[in-house]
Design an enzyme around this catalytic site. Sequence first.
Site, PDB file in Angstrom:
ATOM      1  N   ASP A   3      -7.785   1.893   0.215  1.00 25.96           N
ATOM      2  CA  ASP A   3      -7.847   2.197   1.639  1.00 25.96           C
ATOM      3  C   ASP A   3      -9.251   1.917   2.148  1.00 25.96           C
ATOM      4  O   ASP A   3     -10.075   1.319   1.449  1.00 25.96           O
ATOM      5  CB  ASP A   3      -7.412   3.645   1.902  1.00 25.96           C
ATOM      6  CG  ASP A   3      -8.472   4.656   1.506  1.00 25.96           C
ATOM      7  OD1 ASP A   3      -9.406   4.291   0.757  1.00 25.96           O
ATOM      8  OD2 ASP A   3      -8.370   5.818   1.941  1.00 25.96           O
TER       9      ASP A   3
ATOM     10  N   LYS B 129       0.825  -1.200   0.000  1.00 28.81           N
ATOM     11  CA  LYS B 129       0.000   0.000   0.000  1.00 28.81           C
ATOM     12  C   LYS B 129       0.863   1.256   0.000  1.00 28.81           C
ATOM     13  O   LYS B 129       0.696   2.146  -0.828  1.00 28.81           O
ATOM     14  CB  LYS B 129      -0.923   0.017   1.222  1.00 28.81           C
ATOM     15  CG  LYS B 129      -1.962  -1.086   1.270  1.00 28.81           C
ATOM     16  CD  LYS B 129      -2.768  -0.962   2.552  1.00 28.81           C
ATOM     17  CE  LYS B 129      -3.710  -2.151   2.709  1.00 28.81           C
ATOM     18  NZ  LYS B 129      -4.466  -2.051   3.973  1.00 28.81           N
TER      19      LYS B 129
END
Length: 313
Positions: free
Chosen positions: A199, A181
Amino acid sequence: MVVRRDSAVGEQDPGGARKPAKAAKRTPAVAKKTAPVKQTAVKQAAAKQTAVKPAKAESRTALVRRARRINRELAEVYPYAHPELDFENPFQLLVATVLSAQTTDLRVNQTTPSLFAKYPTPEDLAAANPEEVEEILRPCGFFRAKTRSVIGLSKALSEEFGGEVPGRLEDLVKLPGVGRKTAFVVLGNAFGRPGITVDTHFQRLVRRWQWTEQTDADKIEAEIGALFPKSDWTDLSHHVIWHGRRICHARKPACGACPIAPLCPAYGEGETDPEKAQKLLKYEKGGFPGQRLKPPQAYLDAGGRAAPPLGTG
């Protein structure tokens, strides 16, 4: 390559049917009092059911068209969408993204100016006293673990990459505290390499819109990435995340103020009354400051406001 972001994750009457006999025994006053509540619940349930059916039955081609249309609509609503972490270079973005786990971008933006003023380079942060860094990072939460991560990644950058943030995924994920991420946030926003940022908000919205039924972040990346050309991935992420923060909230989405309501299978999960929905809006849509202390000029020109410095709001 599909890109996602490090910051966040997440989401989520009883009552049996009334028996006709009991309903008949109720006094007019009670019936009068409870009828509006029942009516509202029925209307919301009906609206939700009506909206959900078409999306479940849609073809792959129809899904792609609807998904891309939603992205186009959001691009018009948020033409100034951007990363909401303040940064001036890849190193600052890398550190800020690591710090953003389990806290808000606003909190990180209020904290990093002190950190970067004292430790402007990877070499400076690598040589820092951990206790001093912990004190600066305390407002971000999990400050001890985050201190270890940012000092560790700074040492790795200094020793293995000449003090420069690498522009390759395989190198970034080897840094302490940096997963896919975080790596993809940096690649997408500091190096201009397209990527999808999965997210909390992104996961919630793409499931509400029935773009995917997956719950695993990697599978969500793959399925959503297949709906759009790579060139759209980074901006798509910004559009979806901005919409999730401002209008399509986790607990009570502002359905009545949503610009893509006609395209949303989950319409009716939140407040549908336009006036009540308007009061739920956050950030610039509701007249409040955004997440950044130093936002792009386009955001300010469009009526957005910078966040207040730490301790002033």
